[in-house]
Write a protein that holds these residues in place. Sequence first.
Motif, short mmCIF file in Angstrom:
data_model
loop_
_atom_site.label_atom_id
_atom_site.label_comp_id
_atom_site.label_asym_id
_atom_site.label_seq_id
_atom_site.Cartn_x
_atom_site.Cartn_y
_atom_site.Cartn_z
N VAL A 141 0.76 -1.33 0.12
CA VAL A 141 -0.03 0.06 0.06
C VAL A 141 0.79 1.34 -0.11
CG1 VAL A 141 -1.60 1.58 1.47
CG2 VAL A 141 -1.97 -1.08 1.18
N GLU A 142 1.96 1.34 0.76
CA GLU A 142 2.80 2.41 1.01
C GLU A 142 3.29 2.63 -0.60
OE1 GLU A 142 3.93 2.28 5.65
OE2 GLU A 142 5.16 1.19 4.39
N GLY A 143 4.00 1.58 -1.09
CA GLY A 143 4.58 1.58 -2.52
C GLY A 143 4.00 2.03 -3.59
N CYS A 144 2.32 1.70 -3.51
CA CYS A 144 1.68 2.11 -4.22
C CYS A 144 1.34 3.67 -4.07
CB CYS A 144 0.16 1.34 -4.31
SG CYS A 144 -0.89 1.74 -5.64
N ALA A 145 1.32 4.27 -2.96
CA ALA A 145 1.05 5.66 -3.05
C ALA A 145 2.29 6.33 -3.66
CB ALA A 145 0.64 5.90 -1.41
N ARG A 146 3.37 6.01 -3.10
CA ARG A 146 4.53 6.55 -3.47
C ARG A 146 4.77 6.60 -4.79
NH1 ARG A 146 8.89 4.22 -5.10
NH2 ARG A 146 8.35 2.08 -4.40
N GLU A 147 4.81 5.42 -5.60
CA GLU A 147 4.79 5.35 -6.96
C GLU A 147 3.82 6.18 -7.40
OE1 GLU A 147 7.01 4.01 -9.11
OE2 GLU A 147 8.35 2.94 -7.71
N ALA A 148 2.70 6.27 -7.18
CA ALA A 148 1.69 7.29 -7.92
C ALA A 148 1.99 8.87 -7.79
CB ALA A 148 0.43 6.94 -7.39
N LEU A 149 2.43 9.07 -6.32
CA LEU A 149 2.93 10.36 -6.33
C LEU A 149 4.27 10.52 -7.25
CD1 LEU A 149 3.12 13.12 -4.90
CD2 LEU A 149 4.52 11.85 -3.22
N GLU A 150 5.35 9.79 -7.41
CA GLU A 150 6.46 9.92 -8.13
C GLU A 150 6.04 9.98 -9.76
OE1 GLU A 150 9.57 7.67 -5.24
OE2 GLU A 150 9.14 6.55 -7.16
N GLU A 151 4.85 9.18 -10.11
CA GLU A 151 4.73 9.26 -11.57
C GLU A 151 3.84 9.88 -11.96
OE1 GLU A 151 4.57 5.16 -13.12
OE2 GLU A 151 6.53 4.74 -12.57
N THR A 152 2.87 10.44 -10.95
CA THR A 152 2.03 11.52 -11.41
C THR A 152 1.86 12.99 -10.76
OG1 THR A 152 0.14 11.05 -9.70
CG2 THR A 152 0.39 9.64 -11.65
#
Length: 164
Positions: A48-59
């Motif tokens: 869950v934390e990784g998904c939130a981080r990746e979404a922030l980094e990529e969008t």
Amino acid sequence: MNTRWKPSVTVAAIIERDGRFLLVEEETPEGLKLNNPAGHLDPGESPVEGCAREALEETTHHFTPTHLLGTYLSRLQRPQPDGSIEDITYLRFAYCGELGAVVPGRTLDTGIVRTVWMRPEEIRACPERHRSPLLLRCLDDYLRGQRFPLDVVYTDPSVQTLQN
């Protein structure tokens, strides 16, 4: 030599607003491709934390996962310049949730050219531009209402407390 098989663990955000899905256009060895905001799970973080981080980094948007959409396996075999074949299996945890605000001043992650909102029929019309076959599978699972509670994936506290 006996080598242990280790799939690459990735996380992906399936983000919908008003019937459109937020995708990223990214540079890949095969050229510009479309994908869900996604990336590799980092050491010490839950999916869950990784998904939130990746979404922030990529969008550049905050993203709060609310449901696990599904767990997926895919395999990629990519020819290398030396004639060998790179063989990678991905284990993807895909989440849907709530898109938050853009973070002012934040830039897209390296390799991400732009974000784009697309309708399902537009996504289906360009499979040659998909980075992964999982893009379409996740879209279809989302559209048919598949959802699982976040706690179906348990992260033991040792993931975040043990040092290398």
